[in-house]
Each structure stands twice: as structure tokens, then as C-alpha cells.
Design a protein around this motif. Structure first.
Motif, short mmCIF file in Angstrom:
data_model
loop_
_atom_site.label_atom_id
_atom_site.label_comp_id
_atom_site.label_asym_id
_atom_site.label_seq_id
_atom_site.Cartn_x
_atom_site.Cartn_y
_atom_site.Cartn_z
N LEU A 42 -41.88 75.08 -18.29
CA LEU A 42 -42.41 76.35 -17.97
C LEU A 42 -41.57 77.58 -17.96
O LEU A 42 -40.37 77.36 -17.27
N HIS A 43 -41.79 78.64 -18.44
CA HIS A 43 -41.07 79.69 -18.46
C HIS A 43 -41.78 81.03 -18.90
O HIS A 43 -43.07 80.82 -19.27
N PHE A 58 -50.84 68.18 -27.67
CA PHE A 58 -49.88 68.69 -26.82
C PHE A 58 -51.03 69.12 -25.55
O PHE A 58 -52.20 69.48 -25.55
N ARG A 59 -50.59 69.10 -24.01
CA ARG A 59 -51.10 69.95 -23.19
C ARG A 59 -50.44 70.86 -22.79
O ARG A 59 -49.10 70.85 -22.44
N PHE A 60 -50.91 72.15 -22.69
CA PHE A 60 -50.40 73.35 -22.36
C PHE A 60 -50.92 73.80 -21.13
O PHE A 60 -51.92 73.55 -20.59
N SER A 61 -49.86 74.66 -20.47
CA SER A 61 -50.07 75.64 -19.12
C SER A 61 -49.90 76.65 -19.17
O SER A 61 -48.76 77.20 -19.86
N ILE A 62 -50.88 77.57 -19.17
CA ILE A 62 -50.66 79.27 -19.27
C ILE A 62 -51.22 79.75 -18.09
O ILE A 62 -52.38 79.56 -17.68
N ASP A 63 -50.05 80.23 -17.18
CA ASP A 63 -50.50 80.99 -15.84
C ASP A 63 -51.24 80.18 -14.78
O ASP A 63 -52.41 80.55 -14.25
N GLY A 64 -51.03 78.67 -15.10
CA GLY A 64 -51.52 77.49 -14.14
C GLY A 64 -52.98 77.32 -14.80
O GLY A 64 -53.24 76.34 -14.25
N GLU A 65 -53.33 77.62 -15.96
CA GLU A 65 -54.55 76.95 -16.55
C GLU A 65 -54.12 75.99 -17.76
O GLU A 65 -53.29 76.17 -18.42
N GLU A 66 -54.60 74.60 -17.60
CA GLU A 66 -54.18 73.87 -18.40
C GLU A 66 -55.18 73.45 -19.33
O GLU A 66 -56.43 73.48 -19.09
N ILE A 77 -50.13 83.66 -26.26
CA ILE A 77 -49.62 83.46 -25.03
C ILE A 77 -49.32 84.90 -24.78
O ILE A 77 -48.70 85.61 -25.36
N PRO A 78 -49.95 85.49 -23.86
CA PRO A 78 -49.70 87.14 -23.23
C PRO A 78 -48.14 87.40 -23.09
O PRO A 78 -47.54 86.45 -22.50
N SER A 79 -47.49 88.52 -23.23
CA SER A 79 -46.43 88.84 -22.64
C SER A 79 -46.24 88.54 -20.98
O SER A 79 -47.31 89.00 -20.34
N GLY A 80 -45.16 87.96 -20.90
CA GLY A 80 -45.01 87.77 -19.29
C GLY A 80 -45.79 86.49 -18.89
O GLY A 80 -45.37 86.10 -17.60
N ALA A 81 -46.64 85.76 -19.41
CA ALA A 81 -47.29 84.86 -19.04
C ALA A 81 -46.52 83.37 -18.74
O ALA A 81 -45.71 83.15 -19.45
N THR A 82 -46.48 82.86 -17.73
CA THR A 82 -45.81 81.69 -17.47
C THR A 82 -46.31 80.51 -17.92
O THR A 82 -47.59 80.32 -18.08
#
Length: 105
Positions: A42-43, A58-66, A77-82
Motif C-alpha cells: 500500500l502506498h 491481481f487483487r487491488f485495493s484503492i482507498d480501502g475498496e478491494e 487510480i486517482p492522485s493521492g489514493a492509497t
């Protein structure tokens, strides 16, 4: 036409990274996941990122949504999204970044 060659480097355990092309405004990078379970930790970063799944799963997580993706899928992936991912089946992700990720050069 100007073509540069970039070396393949270790990114994280089980993952190789290679810049494919770059300019100040845009960069394309291949991430080669060599083993199931390899993890893109995560970054976040200020760059907008578009990801295309060339092969693998792949399993992705973007701002907590998998969500899970496979060959032929793509997303932004938006700017700044973890964000981060786990490799389910070895394969390659092609990421583009705007602007360029100078830390990859």
C-alpha cells in the motif's frame, strides 16, 4: 524517433520493474510479478495512474475498496489514493503515470 532502453530492477520481493518510456508529462512502466502472493505494498503518490493488466490476476485495493482484475482489464487510480495489490496468478501490469515518476529513473 528517440528510443531509450531502461534496465529491469527489483521493486519488491517477487516483482521486477522496468520503465518502458518516459517524458516529463507521462511515463509507462512494466511491473512483472513472478510469483503468486507477491505484493505491491500500500502506498500513494501525487501522480494519476492508469493500470492495464497484460497478463495474470491481481487483487487491488484503492482507498480501502478491494476488487480483482485479470488479463485485459484496466482502471485509473486517482492522485493521492492509497493503493496496492496482491498477485493471484503471476503476470505483468503496465502502469502509466502522469506526470512522470522521477523516483523510478
Amino acid at each position: 524517433m528517440f528510443v531509450k532502453s531502461f534496465p529491469e530492477v527489483s521493486a519488491d520481493p517477487g516483482i521486477r520493474r522496468q520503465v518502458l518510456s518516459d517524458s516529463a508529462e507521462l511515463m509507462m512502466v512494466a511491473f512483472r510479478f513472478q510469483e503468486q502472493g507477491a505484493e505491491g505494498k500500500l502506498h500513494n503518490h501525487p501522480h494519476v495512474q492508469s493500470t492495464y493488466v497484460e497478463s495474470g490476476a491481481f487483487r487491488f485495493s484503492i482507498d480501502g475498496e478491494e476488487f480483482e482484475v485479470g488479463a485485459g482489464d484496466s482502471f485509473v487510480i486517482p492522485s493521492g489514493a492509497t493503493h496496492g495489490c496482491v498477485c493471484l496468478t503471476p503476470g505483468t501490469l503496465i502502469d502509466t503515470f502522469s506526470p512522470r515518476r522521477d523516483d523510478f529513473l
